[in-house]
Design a protein around this motif. Structure first.
Motif, mmCIF file in Angstrom:
data_model
loop_
_atom_site.group_PDB
_atom_site.id
_atom_site.type_symbol
_atom_site.label_atom_id
_atom_site.label_comp_id
_atom_site.label_asym_id
_atom_site.label_seq_id
_atom_site.Cartn_x
_atom_site.Cartn_y
_atom_site.Cartn_z
ATOM 1 N N PHE A 69 23.142 1.165 113.602
ATOM 2 C CA PHE A 69 23.657 0.612 115.194
ATOM 3 C C PHE A 69 24.675 -0.042 115.301
ATOM 4 O O PHE A 69 25.041 -1.004 114.565
ATOM 5 N N ALA A 86 32.472 7.187 123.903
ATOM 6 C CA ALA A 86 31.354 6.857 124.801
ATOM 7 C C ALA A 86 30.545 7.969 125.593
ATOM 8 O O ALA A 86 29.496 7.855 125.704
ATOM 9 N N THR A 87 31.274 8.929 125.677
ATOM 10 C CA THR A 87 30.547 10.152 126.725
ATOM 11 C C THR A 87 29.525 10.966 125.622
ATOM 12 O O THR A 87 29.301 11.971 126.162
ATOM 13 N N GLU A 88 29.529 10.509 124.448
ATOM 14 C CA GLU A 88 28.743 11.441 123.642
ATOM 15 C C GLU A 88 27.820 10.700 122.659
ATOM 16 O O GLU A 88 27.752 10.974 121.345
ATOM 17 N N CYS A 89 27.306 9.711 123.219
ATOM 18 C CA CYS A 89 26.362 8.814 122.140
ATOM 19 C C CYS A 89 25.187 8.627 122.459
ATOM 20 O O CYS A 89 24.675 8.689 123.594
ATOM 21 N N ALA A 90 24.344 8.412 121.182
ATOM 22 C CA ALA A 90 22.741 8.233 121.561
ATOM 23 C C ALA A 90 22.503 6.620 121.748
ATOM 24 O O ALA A 90 23.046 5.765 121.178
ATOM 25 N N VAL A 91 21.831 6.442 122.807
ATOM 26 C CA VAL A 91 21.850 4.923 123.157
ATOM 27 C C VAL A 91 20.372 4.515 122.851
ATOM 28 O O VAL A 91 19.519 5.140 123.404
ATOM 29 N N VAL A 92 20.108 3.452 122.299
ATOM 30 C CA VAL A 92 18.945 2.857 121.824
ATOM 31 C C VAL A 92 18.698 1.858 123.096
ATOM 32 O O VAL A 92 19.491 0.787 122.999
ATOM 33 N N THR A 93 17.776 1.620 123.666
ATOM 34 C CA THR A 93 17.474 0.784 124.873
ATOM 35 C C THR A 93 16.231 -0.218 124.681
ATOM 36 O O THR A 93 15.953 -1.009 125.246
ATOM 37 N N LEU A 117 22.089 -0.560 122.109
ATOM 38 C CA LEU A 117 22.631 -0.293 120.852
ATOM 39 C C LEU A 117 23.079 1.165 120.572
ATOM 40 O O LEU A 117 22.358 1.933 121.290
ATOM 41 N N ILE A 118 24.243 1.415 120.156
ATOM 42 C CA ILE A 118 24.749 2.792 120.096
ATOM 43 C C ILE A 118 24.488 3.194 118.690
ATOM 44 O O ILE A 118 24.661 2.648 117.699
ATOM 45 N N VAL A 119 23.930 4.481 118.477
ATOM 46 C CA VAL A 119 23.992 5.258 117.220
ATOM 47 C C VAL A 119 25.295 5.635 116.687
ATOM 48 O O VAL A 119 26.021 5.973 117.528
ATOM 49 N N ARG A 120 25.546 4.777 115.603
ATOM 50 C CA ARG A 120 27.246 5.156 115.338
ATOM 51 C C ARG A 120 27.543 6.416 115.443
ATOM 52 O O ARG A 120 26.955 7.367 114.716
ATOM 53 N N VAL A 152 25.981 10.100 114.756
ATOM 54 C CA VAL A 152 25.852 11.108 115.872
ATOM 55 C C VAL A 152 26.662 11.179 116.933
ATOM 56 O O VAL A 152 27.108 9.985 117.200
ATOM 57 N N TRP A 154 26.810 13.230 120.623
ATOM 58 C CA TRP A 154 25.924 14.111 121.313
ATOM 59 C C TRP A 154 26.589 15.095 121.901
ATOM 60 O O TRP A 154 26.968 15.218 123.110
#
Lengths: 490, 490
Positions: A69, A86-93, A117-120, A152, A154
């Motif tokens: 993360f 930024a435009t293609e990332c998985a976001v943990v909230t 948190l962004i999945v790297r 990852v 997206w």
């Protein structure tokens, strides 16, 4: 067995998908864009990993592991980097689920993260934030670290191995005291990749530099290796970036030089991914299935017995038992397919589909004659040879197959690399045979974008060995000093 | 060098943290609960991986890779599984960030996932959902697959290696046609773990079964290996689960048996993680630093030259050059520390801190006498030996060190395993010396929970070799047929 593989001429893209799935390499998972890499496919990837990892260590690198993360705020610190990812990332909230009382499992809104948190998608930011604590003086440099990890991105349109939301890769991240040393490192690792792809994947590559437009988000210079697939499209097989002081400045990483001055650290990063699996499959395989170079084949030799009686089988078993010991002793990976549930013809087709480089078949007559039948997967030739000295012959043959596969790909590339001097010629070549198109370009992002819009071709690279040659841009007619390589690409 | 390590007697927990950080094994990252594994620590983990991976393959397993993300709905399918993992998982809810126009990077609410994705805390659900497509008949069984991966469990109180939000592990997931075969697999893999931890980590373990209360969420039976740390607390070093048909039923995975009947598949899963790094560090190290068993040490032998003049240094260099070749030829990992920035005493302390098993020092007098000084890290003994036959001597010594480390841990465990027959005795032993307490228990979850509340001790396992022995539960006085092992645990 019925293979059910679409032919290349019919539908190249479907051929590729069929191959990946039918040869048990990978499949789509229940999670959009994420793949399952099956044992046979993973076995190839493991071989790639082992060979690369050895080379990384020989060139002075160590492995380490950094968090999956990345705090969202880290992304904002390097301006072009955030724009790129930024435009293609998985976001943990959130960090908890709960039972809502009715048996339904829902996200627990009381467990919302203060900072997302962004999945790297790549690890420059978290790593350079870490390096700040590791570096004080020139004595702490260079740092030569590599990480094997999942990342990852997206992607909206995914294809097995070539473009998946999650993929596996390695990412090297090095820190240096001087600009020159960092540039040398980036170039050294490009050469490691090039030698690996040529020597192991059997795939010739062009070593080059990306144009500004195609550069990694945050890099000063992106080196790349570009390979050509059988449909005439290019595939970027690996990149090595000279990052300048961009990340050191974004994360405030300084060191005291020998001269006692406080300076920002110089950086590189470099990576190859499971995308190489896609390149491997597309570059060499045919309508019968995979063609694997021996250096990456999980099974290099398969032995198929042909018999009518249990007695015949017994005699073959005894012989094969010894042969396998001999082959293993010379590091050949061999499988004896003595299943009694399938006929030889079925087995032949199955191992052909799976790309096993060499097949040994032997029946009662062979046992009487002291021979075996050898069938090469790469060029579909067969020969009957003596059992005597077979192990040595097999080793030589595997070397020859590795080489033949490379030579075939090299011939293809030579035939599909065309110098052109006008835009009409350029479009004609792209249309008629594809491949790399070598031509003059005026060096502007604008021209590159216009050509891409009109033809879908991009500049794959400015070859490192491009000769100085006066010419004019095929699109604008402006002067140019060397040729670049255009192609349609994966 | 000043090591700055707290002593064990002063504060065991702080000693552990100091060791992990000062010996360059790992550190906390900017992401809560996630660690950075530094090159030296990762070098140890890589050795663990290589040895285990070889054993997995020798026992018929292949590696594969499954997605990092698990759809939320998958968790609800196995009732006890969701209960075990839902309260501590990272949830992905969006797939894009955006610039909010003011330069601020925010989550893009237009990119909300239809179904939330969970970052895998373990992969049974996604894997069994995949296996449904792989299994039709008994011919497709067994499936013997392992995955090396990162997993995330949102622990609130974290400690480097022992308990982190993200950790690295391997998870084996196998599918079988019969209950018996699955049980045998679970037992086989427990034994693989036990032999690995004893033979490689140098740490004796108790092989046992978990009680219902401590079982894996979704398992019918959990086998485990339990080790004892130097503070008398137990640490679970690996688990192997017989999952029955629980996941096959939850994900509807059936096969046609030889008899033509449609049946649910039987399952196991088994794993060890970077937690083993914690066990390794805590079990053997001392107040001077790490003590590494030679089989896992990234550097097995360090050579430190002691010299005054450049001429003396040159003579030592020449000798060491040859010695290193000899040692490498017999697979000994060796480092020549000829830094001219540090004095020998500093180097001695540094390699002691880093747990290098054997140190070779040599100066001019040694060169004259044809000797070197050998210093063992494990028992701090020194000897002066002849340069003749040194490589052979080193190999023997490394074996001896590996064995001594194990024997020392075994003695400790023997001294700290106590049979008790009353609750008073139980509490007294726990209080005075800790360790494993062997006693009778009435077999109920209720009693186990009460004892835990009152003493913090849990049942580590019902040892596989527990003898039948009539007795009465120390807590309730009810009859019992064999002893179990209690301990306070990590």
């Amino acid at each position: 067995m019925s293979k059910g593989i679409t032919s290349r001429s019919e539908d190249y893209s479907q051929w590729y998908n069929d191959l990946v799935v039918k040869a048990d390499l990978a499949e789509h998972s229940a999670v959009r864009g994420c793949m399952v890499i099956k044992p046979y496919g993973y076995g190839i990837w493991e071989r790639m990993q082992a060979i690369l990892d050895k080379r990384f260590k020989e060139t002075g690198h160590s492995n380490a592991y950094f968090p999956l993360f990345i705090p969202k705020s880290f992304f904002s610190k390097e301006a072009s980097h955030v724009e790129g990812f930024a435009t293609e990332c998985a976001v943990v909230t959130h960090y908890r689920l709960k039972n809502d009382g009715t048996g339904q499992i829902v996200v627990d809104e009381d467990a919302k993260l203060e900072e997302e948190l962004i999945v790297r998608p790549t690890s420059e930011t978290i790593i350079w934030n870490t390096y700040r604590g590791w570096i004080e003086s020139y004595r702490d440099l260079p740092i030569l670290v590599n990480q094997w990890a999942n990342v990852v991105r997206w992607e909206m349109r995914t294809r097995l191995f070539l473009r998946t939301a999650e993929f596996l890769w390695q990412e090297g991240h090095t820190a240096h005291a001087t600009e020159q040393e960092a540039i040398e490192e980036a170039e050294r690792m490009l050469e490691v990749y090039a030698e690996f792809v040529e020597g192991t994947l059997g795939l010739p590559v062009v070593r080059g530099r990306k144009t500004e437009n195609e550069r990694f988000a945050g890099a000063v210079d992106t080196y790349c290796i570009e390979a050509l697939m059988q449909d005439g499209k290019a595939l970027q097989a690996g990149t090595s970036h000279f990052l300048g002081q961009n990340f050191a400045k974004a994360f405030d990483v300084k060191f005291t030089s020998k001269e006692g001055k406080l300076e920002h650290v110089w950086a590189t990063s470099w990576g190859v991914s499971t995308r190489l699996m896609g390149a491997l499959i597309m570059a060499h395989s045919d309508d019968q299935g995979l063609v694997l170079p021996p250096k990456l084949a999980p099974i290099q030799v398969v032995i198929v017995p042909i018999f009518r009686t249990e007695e015949e089988k017994q005699a073959i078993d005894n012989y094969v038992d010894n042969l396998m010991k001999e082959l293993k002793a010379v590091d050949v990976t061999v499988k004896y397919d003595d299943r009694d549930t399938q006929r030889p013809g079925f087995k032949f087709a199955e191992w052909e589909l799976k790309g096993v480089p060499l097949r040994i078949a032997l029946g009662s007559r062979d046992m009487q004659n002291g021979t075996v039948e050898l069938a090469r997967r790469d060029n579909q030739t067969k020969e009957t040879v003596s059992q005597e000295g077979l192990a040595t012959h097999v080793v030589q043959l595997l070397d020859e197959i590795q080489n033949t596969i490379y030579q075939k790909a090299l011939s293809y590339r030579t035939e599909h690399t065309t110098e052109v001097n006008s835009y009409d010629e350029f479009k004609e070549v792209l249309e008629s045979k594809g491949g790399f198109v070598s031509c003059h370009w005026d060096g502007t992002v604008e021209t590159e974008k216009r050509v891409k819009e009109e033809t879908k071709a991009t500049i794959r690279c400015i070859p490192l060995d491009a000769k100085e040659e006066a010419g004019t841009c095929i699109f604008t007619g402006k002067p140019s000093t060397h040729r670049v390589l255009f192609a349609k690409a994966y």
